[in-house]
Design an enzyme around this catalytic site. Structure first.
Site, PDB file in Angstrom:
ATOM      1  N   PRO A  56       1.068  -0.983   9.090  1.00 35.41           N
ATOM      2  CA  PRO A  56      -0.428  -1.573   8.484  1.00 35.41           C
ATOM      3  C   PRO A  56      -1.117  -0.699   7.623  1.00 35.41           C
ATOM      4  O   PRO A  56      -2.035  -0.871   6.846  1.00 35.41           O
ATOM      5  CB  PRO A  56      -1.216  -1.886   9.875  1.00 35.41           C
ATOM      6  CG  PRO A  56      -0.100  -1.817  10.773  1.00 35.41           C
ATOM      7  CD  PRO A  56       1.050  -0.810  10.358  1.00 35.41           C
ATOM      8  N   GLU A  65       2.726   1.333  19.800  1.00 38.79           N
ATOM      9  CA  GLU A  65       1.621   1.592  19.053  1.00 38.79           C
ATOM     10  C   GLU A  65       1.722   2.255  17.581  1.00 38.79           C
ATOM     11  O   GLU A  65       1.123   2.646  16.645  1.00 38.79           O
ATOM     12  CB  GLU A  65       0.629   2.427  19.842  1.00 38.79           C
ATOM     13  CG  GLU A  65       0.283   1.805  21.073  1.00 38.79           C
ATOM     14  CD  GLU A  65      -0.239   0.275  21.146  1.00 38.79           C
ATOM     15  OE1 GLU A  65      -1.061   0.276  20.209  1.00 38.79           O
ATOM     16  OE2 GLU A  65       0.194  -0.408  21.836  1.00 38.79           O
ATOM     17  N   ARG A  91      17.294  -9.523  -3.919  1.00 34.31           N
ATOM     18  CA  ARG A  91      17.286 -10.924  -4.899  1.00 34.31           C
ATOM     19  C   ARG A  91      17.231 -10.271  -6.487  1.00 34.31           C
ATOM     20  O   ARG A  91      17.320 -10.786  -7.375  1.00 34.31           O
ATOM     21  CB  ARG A  91      16.181 -11.572  -4.993  1.00 34.31           C
ATOM     22  CG  ARG A  91      16.252 -12.388  -3.390  1.00 34.31           C
ATOM     23  CD  ARG A  91      14.933 -13.101  -3.209  1.00 34.31           C
ATOM     24  NE  ARG A  91      14.899 -14.029  -4.104  1.00 34.31           N
ATOM     25  CZ  ARG A  91      15.339 -15.170  -4.464  1.00 34.31           C
ATOM     26  NH1 ARG A  91      16.072 -15.587  -3.696  1.00 34.31           N
ATOM     27  NH2 ARG A  91      14.925 -16.069  -5.395  1.00 34.31           N
ATOM     28  N   ASP A 118      13.309 -14.866 -14.209  1.00 35.26           N
ATOM     29  CA  ASP A 118      12.630 -14.148 -15.419  1.00 35.26           C
ATOM     30  C   ASP A 118      12.058 -15.126 -16.227  1.00 35.26           C
ATOM     31  O   ASP A 118      12.571 -15.022 -17.469  1.00 35.26           O
ATOM     32  CB  ASP A 118      13.425 -13.029 -15.756  1.00 35.26           C
ATOM     33  CG  ASP A 118      15.007 -13.317 -15.775  1.00 35.26           C
ATOM     34  OD1 ASP A 118      15.874 -12.597 -15.677  1.00 35.26           O
ATOM     35  OD2 ASP A 118      15.233 -14.424 -16.340  1.00 35.26           O
TER      36      ASP A 118
HETATM   37  N1  4FN Z   1       2.546  -3.277  13.084  1.00 31.78           N
HETATM   38  C1  4FN Z   1      -3.605  -3.963  12.197  1.00 31.78           C
HETATM   39  C2  4FN Z   1      -4.421  -3.218  12.746  1.00 31.78           C
HETATM   40  C3  4FN Z   1      -3.768  -2.082  13.580  1.00 31.78           C
HETATM   41  C4  4FN Z   1      -2.467  -2.371  14.389  1.00 31.78           C
HETATM   42  C5  4FN Z   1      -1.609  -3.480  13.668  1.00 31.78           C
HETATM   43  C6  4FN Z   1      -0.376  -3.673  13.987  1.00 31.78           C
HETATM   44  C7  4FN Z   1       4.408  -2.728  14.936  1.00 31.78           C
HETATM   45  C8  4FN Z   1       4.317  -0.515  15.503  1.00 31.78           C
HETATM   46  C9  4FN Z   1       2.450  -1.017  13.958  1.00 31.78           C
HETATM   47  C10 4FN Z   1       1.887  -4.936  10.872  1.00 31.78           C
HETATM   48  C11 4FN Z   1       1.546  -5.687   9.951  1.00 31.78           C
HETATM   49  C12 4FN Z   1       2.103  -5.599   8.684  1.00 31.78           C
HETATM   50  C13 4FN Z   1       4.530  -3.160   9.006  1.00 31.78           C
HETATM   51  C14 4FN Z   1      -2.392  -4.267  12.702  1.00 31.78           C
HETATM   52  C15 4FN Z   1       3.555  -3.934   9.701  1.00 31.78           C
HETATM   53  C16 4FN Z   1       3.134  -4.018  10.790  1.00 31.78           C
HETATM   54  C17 4FN Z   1       3.112  -4.834   8.608  1.00 31.78           C
HETATM   55  C18 4FN Z   1       3.338  -3.041  11.987  1.00 31.78           C
HETATM   56  C19 4FN Z   1       4.320  -1.819  15.920  1.00 31.78           C
HETATM   57  C20 4FN Z   1       2.912   0.071  15.047  1.00 31.78           C
HETATM   58  C21 4FN Z   1       2.796  -2.604  14.417  1.00 31.78           C
HETATM   59  C22 4FN Z   1      -5.453  -4.506  10.767  1.00 31.78           C
HETATM   60  C23 4FN Z   1      -3.316  -4.976   9.813  1.00 31.78           C
HETATM   61  C24 4FN Z   1      -4.257  -6.308  11.596  1.00 31.78           C
HETATM   62  C25 4FN Z   1       1.685  -2.904  15.331  1.00 31.78           C
HETATM   63  C26 4FN Z   1      -4.226  -4.949  11.280  1.00 31.78           C
HETATM   64  N2  4FN Z   1       3.775  -4.410   7.446  1.00 31.78           N
HETATM   65  N3  4FN Z   1       0.307  -2.651  14.737  1.00 31.78           N
HETATM   66  O1  4FN Z   1       0.348  -4.582  13.704  1.00 31.78           O
HETATM   67  O2  4FN Z   1       4.326  -2.424  11.865  1.00 31.78           O
HETATM   68  O3  4FN Z   1       4.592  -3.493   7.745  1.00 31.78           O
END
Ligand code: 4FN
Length: 246
Positions: free
Chosen positions: A89, A116, A154, A169
């Site tokens: 995130p 986390e 893709r 395209d």
């Molecule tokens: N997520 C937010 C704030 C704090 C924590 C999270 C969250 C998965 C490992 C990361 C989430 C969203 C889009 C990876 C979200 C993404 C993830 C992603 C992701 C477990 C830690 C976690 C403010 C964005 C809502 C959990 C906001 N794109 N933590 O989701 O990996 O790639």
């Protein structure tokens, strides 16, 4: 192009390679998709990959050592010049221009987090780029990694058929789609726009571009701002807005 994905749920990531466009690309040898499980890089009897956060608080953190070993193993199987991307995130938001940049690389190592997240020292030592799919909470980075792979594959040469390639395209690149219709001609009184039945291909192309411009303007002005509209496109958009007001 070669993809290496580091994940505690490799079977989940593998499934992306079993379906549709990505599945065919892998079968045809246009891509490889390999996974590396950090659990296979532990040395204790419990195969521990997580631990409690320093400073206390809820949840667990992915340990440095198993992840570092898994990332190094994944990197070892890929050619030189393949960056390591952590789906997180905290990352830059993924979009089509980033997909196009990734598609030029020989390969990509993707790290999907759980719990986390990962020990921050791993970001400093092993991660080249953090990439986010958007602002929502996920239980893990796997679906984000799969989305990136799908979008990038893709774009690779020879992956799509001629029709799909042409659609990609076109002059509508960067715009939302125009509305689509298929048979029957009428559903509960809702009819297909006459122009699409006219057989006038120039007029149909004009209508579709106008719809794409109008919908992008109304629903996703941020997309239009990234484009430099031609005089003809601006005229079509003005026509769309005038028609909307009537
Ligand atoms: N997520 C937010 C704030 C704090 C924590 C999270 C969250 C998965 C490992 C990361 C989430 C969203 C889009 C990876 C979200 C993404 C993830 C992603 C992701 C477990 C830690 C976690 C403010 C964005 C809502 C959990 C906001 N794109 N933590 O989701 O990996 O790639």
């Amino acid at each position: 192009m070669q993809f290496g994905v580091v994940s505690l749920f490799p079977e989940m990531v593998r499934t992306i390679g079993e379906y549709g466009v990505v599945g065919r690309a892998e079968q045809r040898g246009l891509i490889t998709l390999d996974t590396e499980n950090p659990r296979d890089h532990t040395s204790d009897v419990h195969r521990t990959v997580d631990d409690r956060p320093y400073g206390g608080g809820p949840g667990m953190v992915m340990k440095f050592a198993p992840l570092a070993a898994a990332l190094e193993a994944a990197k070892g199987r890929l050619p030189e010049g393949c960056p390591t991307v952590y789906l997180s995130p905290q990352g830059q938001v993924f979009d089509q221009s980033m997909a196009k940049r990734f598609a030029l690389l020989p390969g990509l190592i993707l790290l999907a987090g759980r719990y986390e997240g990962i020990d921050e020292r791993l970001v400093e030592s092993h991660i080249d780029e953090e990439v986010s799919l958007g602002d929502f909470v996920l239980s893990g980075g796997e679906v984000a990694a799969m989305a990136v792979i799908d979008a990038v594959v893709r774009l690779l040469p020879d992956v799509l058929g001629d029709d799909e390639s042409a659609a990609q395209d076109s002059f509508m690149d960067g715009l939302l789609d125009h509305p689509h219709f298929t048979r029957p001609e009428e559903i509960s009184g809702h009819k297909v726009p006459d122009v699409l039945l006219s057989g006038d291909h120039a007029e149909i192309a004009r209508w579709r571009l106008k719809q794409a411009l109008g919908r992008s303007y109304s629903r996703r002005p941020d997309l239009l701002e990234k484009l430099d509209l031609t005089d003809e496109q601006q005229t079509l958009l003005d026509e769309y807005l005038k028609e909307q007001r009537q």
